[in-house]
Write a protein that holds these residues in place. Structure first.
Motif, PDB file in Angstrom:
ATOM      1  N   SER A 228       0.845  -1.193   0.000  1.00 40.14           N
ATOM      2  CA  SER A 228       0.000   0.000   0.000  1.00 40.14           C
ATOM      3  C   SER A 228       0.882   1.244   0.000  1.00 40.14           C
ATOM      4  CB  SER A 228      -0.900   0.010   1.235  1.00 40.14           C
ATOM      5  OG  SER A 228      -1.695   1.186   1.270  1.00 40.14           O
ATOM      6  N   GLU A 371      -7.354  -5.112  -2.417  1.00 34.51           N
ATOM      7  CA  GLU A 371      -7.001  -4.169  -3.485  1.00 34.51           C
ATOM      8  C   GLU A 371      -7.894  -2.937  -3.449  1.00 34.51           C
ATOM      9  OE1 GLU A 371      -7.304  -6.721  -6.847  1.00 34.51           O
ATOM     10  OE2 GLU A 371      -5.261  -7.501  -6.668  1.00 34.51           O
ATOM     11  N   GLU A 372      -9.173  -3.117  -3.119  1.00 37.14           N
ATOM     12  CA  GLU A 372     -10.075  -1.966  -2.996  1.00 37.14           C
ATOM     13  C   GLU A 372      -9.668  -1.095  -1.814  1.00 37.14           C
ATOM     14  OE1 GLU A 372     -14.015  -4.212  -4.898  1.00 37.14           O
ATOM     15  OE2 GLU A 372     -13.773  -4.036  -2.733  1.00 37.14           O
ATOM     16  N   ARG A 375      -6.632   0.997  -2.848  1.00 34.55           N
ATOM     17  CA  ARG A 375      -6.994   2.157  -3.679  1.00 34.55           C
ATOM     18  C   ARG A 375      -7.551   3.278  -2.815  1.00 34.55           C
ATOM     19  NH1 ARG A 375      -8.523  -1.920  -7.444  1.00 34.55           N
ATOM     20  NH2 ARG A 375     -10.685  -1.924  -6.736  1.00 34.55           N
TER      21      ARG A 375
END
Length: 422
Positions: A228, A371-372, A375
């Protein structure tokens, strides 16, 4: 501050008087409204907000604001909940459309904008404001005194080596005669829970216990480690929070905002939180057979240990099936965090182990969810987790987030009393 024709129902970042704002029309062709650049709740940037039913909706937790900046709705409070006064957005003194431009007056001014003789000089939008007070960042000195995951055990072969980043430095890991070592020397290297851990200096943290890791009725696997582009603190806050699900994971998680009370118990090195809800359980085969309802009772237990270890266990009380998620965070650099997630599934008493296809499907789902979250974190752009409770607006559903901040403050104090690493 912006050309009027370029402002629609998608927020546009601008700046006035050195302050960041977003300008937006809350209805197609409506008047322009101006708001501070971040939501007061978890400081999510409102440049990625959306217009819903004539209000500006925060992308992280769905807080909605009317044209005057008043917080009109907080989903986690329920339909009858009343937003606290501090939840309101304090906008500029005035915003006007004149001569084809949008003008902002941050403070009271006696005059209106005059027609510009040439193209107005626009302030760069820049970054949204930083939180007030202290933040817990990835290079905080107290992190020297903790065990940190730096790789999965399977990533380091016997006779091989592996370079890792931790707290802004590079270590090389070796495995010789079955024993892992680090160069430069650290306080220690160990293997636990399927991961390699490194402690730069005398550790002050409390290890997280994960009984499911040794339970023969449980099967699972690791989500491929991801990175991240931001600090670990806000990530830990996200993993402890269930109310962002409908907004950050609208298609991957069948979550509902938590509006019920949760039990929170302080423990050495962190805390435990228990909450019971009724949720859909489409994975129960008895649902498809019509022998059990889709909506079932679920107990969720969070166990957190500072700085960045979390065990999340979801138990369906009607079936005995459990899903356990282990979250481990590696603070690599000021703006980089590696994430390890281990999934552990149990079908319940008297039932066969979950099939490999089921495990693979659930691992893939958790990877998509992660992954969301990444983001969402990339858009956040915070230097660390705010520790001053006045820097954000907290509501009852944020009890675990508040406990996280308090636990990290305690960890910082404990680490400050340890001798510094050489």
């Amino acid at each position: 501050m912006a050309r009027a024709a370029e402002v629609g129902t998608t927020p546009v970042p601008v700046a006035a008087g050195g302050r960041p704002y977003v300008v937006v029309r809350l209805r197609p062709g409506g008047e322009v409204s101006a708001f501070p650049a971040r939501c007061p709740h978890r400081l999510a940037p409102l440049t990625t907000a959306s217009v819903v039913d004539g209000r500006l909706q925060c992308p992280a937790h769905g807080w909605r604001f009317d044209r005057d900046g008043r917080c009109a709705e907080i989903p986690s409070l329920g339909q009858d909940g009343t937003p606290p006064p501090r939840a309101d957005l304090r906008g500029p003194w005035a915003v006007e459309e004149r001569y084809g431009w949008v003008w902002i007056a941050p403070e009271r001014t006696p005059s209106s904008p005059t027609r510009p003789a040439a193209l107005p000089a626009l302030e760069p939008a820049g970054e949204a404001h930083r939180p007030q007070g202290a933040v817990f960042a990835n290079l905080d000195p107290s992190l020297e005194h903790a065990w940190h995951p730096v790789a999965l055990s399977r990533e380091l072969r016997t006779g091989g080596w592996l370079q890792v980043r931790l707290l802004g430095r590079t270590w090389t890991l070796f495995r010789e005669d079955g024993v892992a070592r680090a160069d430069p020397p650290a306080f220690g290297v160990r293997e636990r829970l399927g991961a390699l851990w490194l402690a730069p200096a005398d550790p002050a943290d409390v290890p997280l216990e994960v009984p499911e890791a040794d339970d023969r009725s449980t099967v699972g696997g690791w989500v491929p480690p991801l990175r991240s582009p931001g600090p670990a603190g806000p990530l830990a806050d996200t993993f402890l929070d269930a109310t962002h699900g409908p907004f950050v994971h609208p298609t991957t998680l069948a979550a509902v905002p938590e509006i019920g009370p949760c039990e929170l118990i302080r423990e050495p090195g962190g805390f435990r939180s228990v909450q019971e809800q009724e949720v859909d359980n489409p994975l129960d085969p008895e649902v498809a057979a019509g022998r059990r309802p889709l909506r079932q009772r679920r107990r969720t237990t969070y166990v957190y240990r500072a700085p960045f270890q979390l065990r999340l266990r979801q138990e369906f009380l009607d079936t005995g099936a459990t899903t356990t998620l282990l979250y481990l965070l590696q603070p690599e650099d000021a703006d980089s965090t590696r994430i390890y997630v281990r999934l552990m599934l149990a079908a319940g008493p008297g039932r066969r182990l979950p099939a490999p296809a089921t495990v693979a499907e659930q691992v893939a789902l958790q990877q998509q969810v992660l992954e969301e979250d990444i983001r969402s974190q990339a858009a956040l752009q915070l230097p660390g987790l705010p520790l001053d409770l006045r820097a954000e607006v907290h509501v009852p559903a944020d009890a675990r987030g508040v406990a996280l901040r308090q636990a990290l403050c305690d960890f910082m104090e404990l680490g400050a009393r340890r001798p510094h690493a050489a």
